[in-house]
Write an enzyme that holds these catalytic residues in place. Structure first.
Site, PDB file in Angstrom:
ATOM      1  N   HIS A  34      25.746  38.799 -26.526  1.00  0.00           N
ATOM      2  CA  HIS A  34      24.758  39.135 -25.480  1.00  0.00           C
ATOM      3  C   HIS A  34      25.416  39.840 -24.295  1.00  0.00           C
ATOM      4  O   HIS A  34      24.942  39.738 -23.160  1.00  0.00           O
ATOM      5  CB  HIS A  34      23.988  37.882 -25.030  1.00  0.00           C
ATOM      6  CG  HIS A  34      23.064  37.378 -26.097  1.00  0.00           C
ATOM      7  ND1 HIS A  34      21.802  37.867 -26.281  1.00  0.00           N
ATOM      8  CD2 HIS A  34      23.259  36.456 -27.075  1.00  0.00           C
ATOM      9  CE1 HIS A  34      21.229  37.262 -27.317  1.00  0.00           C
ATOM     10  NE2 HIS A  34      22.103  36.404 -27.821  1.00  0.00           N
ATOM     11  N   THR A  35      26.507  40.519 -24.569  1.00  0.00           N
ATOM     12  CA  THR A  35      27.181  41.283 -23.521  1.00  0.00           C
ATOM     13  C   THR A  35      26.888  42.769 -23.658  1.00  0.00           C
ATOM     14  O   THR A  35      27.036  43.514 -22.694  1.00  0.00           O
ATOM     15  CB  THR A  35      28.713  41.085 -23.610  1.00  0.00           C
ATOM     16  OG1 THR A  35      29.067  41.197 -24.980  1.00  0.00           O
ATOM     17  CG2 THR A  35      29.136  39.737 -23.089  1.00  0.00           C
ATOM     18  N   SER A  67      11.687  49.444 -51.899  1.00  0.00           N
ATOM     19  CA  SER A  67      12.663  48.392 -51.576  1.00  0.00           C
ATOM     20  C   SER A  67      12.742  47.422 -52.748  1.00  0.00           C
ATOM     21  O   SER A  67      11.751  46.747 -53.072  1.00  0.00           O
ATOM     22  CB  SER A  67      12.224  47.641 -50.320  1.00  0.00           C
ATOM     23  OG  SER A  67      12.899  46.398 -50.272  1.00  0.00           O
ATOM     24  N   GLY A 120      18.272  37.582 -41.970  1.00  0.00           N
ATOM     25  CA  GLY A 120      18.052  36.550 -40.946  1.00  0.00           C
ATOM     26  C   GLY A 120      19.251  35.638 -40.728  1.00  0.00           C
ATOM     27  O   GLY A 120      19.125  34.574 -40.143  1.00  0.00           O
ATOM     28  N   ALA A 121      20.426  36.054 -41.184  1.00  0.00           N
ATOM     29  CA  ALA A 121      21.619  35.211 -41.039  1.00  0.00           C
ATOM     30  C   ALA A 121      22.443  35.620 -39.827  1.00  0.00           C
ATOM     31  O   ALA A 121      23.525  35.093 -39.590  1.00  0.00           O
ATOM     32  CB  ALA A 121      22.467  35.280 -42.301  1.00  0.00           C
ATOM     33  N   GLY A 122      21.951  36.617 -39.078  1.00  0.00           N
ATOM     34  CA  GLY A 122      22.714  37.089 -37.914  1.00  0.00           C
ATOM     35  C   GLY A 122      23.807  38.057 -38.309  1.00  0.00           C
ATOM     36  O   GLY A 122      24.751  38.284 -37.566  1.00  0.00           O
ATOM     37  N   SER A 126      19.302  44.583 -40.557  1.00  0.00           N
ATOM     38  CA  SER A 126      18.461  45.707 -40.119  1.00  0.00           C
ATOM     39  C   SER A 126      19.320  46.867 -39.606  1.00  0.00           C
ATOM     40  O   SER A 126      19.017  48.029 -39.886  1.00  0.00           O
ATOM     41  CB  SER A 126      17.430  45.267 -39.077  1.00  0.00           C
ATOM     42  OG  SER A 126      18.065  44.693 -37.971  1.00  0.00           O
ATOM     43  N   ASP A 171      25.405  46.105 -33.035  1.00  0.00           N
ATOM     44  CA  ASP A 171      25.227  45.982 -34.484  1.00  0.00           C
ATOM     45  C   ASP A 171      25.317  47.338 -35.171  1.00  0.00           C
ATOM     46  O   ASP A 171      25.993  47.499 -36.194  1.00  0.00           O
ATOM     47  CB  ASP A 171      23.860  45.355 -34.805  1.00  0.00           C
ATOM     48  CG  ASP A 171      23.687  44.010 -34.137  1.00  0.00           C
ATOM     49  OD1 ASP A 171      24.677  43.484 -33.601  1.00  0.00           O
ATOM     50  OD2 ASP A 171      22.562  43.494 -34.146  1.00  0.00           O
ATOM     51  N   TYR A 221      14.662  36.858 -27.540  1.00  0.00           N
ATOM     52  CA  TYR A 221      15.782  37.782 -27.304  1.00  0.00           C
ATOM     53  C   TYR A 221      15.467  38.733 -26.142  1.00  0.00           C
ATOM     54  O   TYR A 221      16.257  38.881 -25.206  1.00  0.00           O
ATOM     55  CB  TYR A 221      16.072  38.595 -28.577  1.00  0.00           C
ATOM     56  CG  TYR A 221      17.197  39.601 -28.428  1.00  0.00           C
ATOM     57  CD1 TYR A 221      18.505  39.264 -28.730  1.00  0.00           C
ATOM     58  CD2 TYR A 221      16.949  40.901 -27.966  1.00  0.00           C
ATOM     59  CE1 TYR A 221      19.548  40.176 -28.586  1.00  0.00           C
ATOM     60  CE2 TYR A 221      17.980  41.819 -27.816  1.00  0.00           C
ATOM     61  CZ  TYR A 221      19.270  41.461 -28.131  1.00  0.00           C
ATOM     62  OH  TYR A 221      20.298  42.373 -27.984  1.00  0.00           O
TER      63      TYR A 221
END
Ligand code: GLA
Length: 379
Positions: A34-35, A67, A120-122, A126, A171, A221
């Site tokens: 979160h930086t 997909s 969804g595992a971080g 995406s 990301d 978020y």
């Protein structure tokens, strides 16, 4: 069947052209959470889990894409008003639109894609999807004239403008720019970055996935980001990168207790990334690990993006003598990243699986981290 064979087989059963194949990676982040949207530092690397796509121009003005993982087909045009309804297809549509908005070219194409980045595992599935298509469309229609860093920005703008997540650049940067065996320290204010070889002799990075899912678009978020921006505005600075604890204490009475805690975490986290860079240069993994635990504490208590399951995994790591452990990524579920002495890995993994299952009824998934290349043409 391997990912590439699977995609090509599906492509050939649906379309007639001969496609090219592209891939882009999921990511880990050693420290600096979160930086990015606060102009601070991050320390990510691409991993050996990817989204891969077979793509070929189809001579029309339509995009036709399947997909494999979601088992859905989407078809859309390239005008702003052509946005598809399926959320997964909006990532691809967004990338097309962001290239066009920057004066680049995108024409109709056919595509099939699949991946092994857990959702969804971080681990930024995406960003891997966006980066894979941005890289591919740059190659297929723009003679690779768009700079690689800009491809990351295209992915980030896609999240902002088409997917409802006001994310930072980390990301997509990691997914596009990653290199085998190297972590990257990115300064999210100047956008300067440095590659750091990461292959400690005595340690491994292990991800423990709680399999608790988060959905960033619907999650708090964006609220975290708003808190940070409010405090920066109150301090009269552009981002919290330029804030100190003393400055924050000076306005403590003028801001909410919640905003205070959020900003405090960001200020501390910025210093932690710098401390970890120094520690890595000195081969001091004990300090790296200690900083990771501090980050977890801050993310859990001050930033409040952890959850019971991840706090529990962090506790187990501590009890097993793991050197460093913390929640990774945006939060609200997903993985912990653990810096583990090699001789402790087996015991830690077994204990984490057993104790987590006893408490929550399912085993966490465990992934060994292999730092790998980012976006690329596979074939
Ligand atoms: C998500 C966002 C990133 C970053 C992290 C938290 O992964 O996409 O930009 O803010 O959360 O560090």
């Amino acid at each position: 069947m391997e990912l590439k064979e699977q995609i090509l087989k599906e492509f050939n059963s649906r379309f007639n052209e001969k496609p090219s194949v592209y891939a882009s990676a999921g990511r880990i982040n050693l420290i600096g959470e979160h930086t990015d949207y606060n102009g601070g530092f991050v320390f990510p690397g691409a991993i050996d889990k990817v989204i891969m796509a077979a793509i070929a121009p189809n001579g029309t003005d339509k995009v036709r894409v399947f997909s494999i993982d979601i088992d859905e087909y989407a078809e859309f045009g390239l005008e702003e008003s052509d946005a598809p309804s399926q959320s997964w297809a909006r990532y691809i549509f967004g990338v097309c639109r962001e290239i066009i908005k920057r004066g680049g070219t995108v024409k109709g194409f056919d595509a099939v894609f699949a991946g092994n980045v857990p959702l969804g595992a971080g681990l930024s599935s995406s960003a891997a999807l966006e980066s894979c298509f941005a890289f591919a469309l740059n190659d297929l229609f723009n003679g690779n004239s768009i700079e690689k860093f800009e491809l990351a920005r295209i992915g980030q703008s896609t999240e902002h403008n088409y997917c409802g997540v006001n994310c930072g650049i980390m990301d997509q940067f990691a997914s596009v720019m990653g290199k085998e065996g190297k972590l990257m320290r990115l300064d999210c204010r100047s956008m300067e970055y440095e590659y750091y070889p990461f292959a400690p002799e005595d340690y491994e990075l292990v991800l423990v996935d709680s399999r608790v899912k988060h959905e960033l678009a619907d999650s708090p978020y964006n609220k975290r980001r708003e808190s940070c921006e409010r405090v920066a505005k109150r301090l009269g600075i552009e981002t919290l990168r330029d804030a100190t604890q003393a400055m924050l204490d000076g306005i403590r009475d003028e801001i909410s207790a919640e905003d205070y805690s959020r900003a405090k975490f960001v200020i501390e986290e910025k210093d932690r990334v710098l401390a970890v860079s120094d520690a890595l240069n000195a081969g001091d993994y004990e300090t790296v690990g200690r900083k990771m635990y501090e980050t977890h504490e801050g993310l859990s208590k001050d930033y409040e993006v952890s959850c019971e399951e991840l706090d529990y995994l962090n506790e187990i790591a501590k009890e097993c003598g793991v050197t460093g452990s913390r929640i990774m990524g945006g939060g609200f579920g997903g993985c912990t990243i653990n810096l583990v002495r090699k001789d402790l890995v087996a015991d830690f993994v077994e204990t984490a699986k057993k104790r987590f299952k006893e408490k929550y009824g399912h085993e966490p998934k465990v992934y060994e981290v292999v730092i790998s290349d980012g976006a690329r043409k596979v074939e």
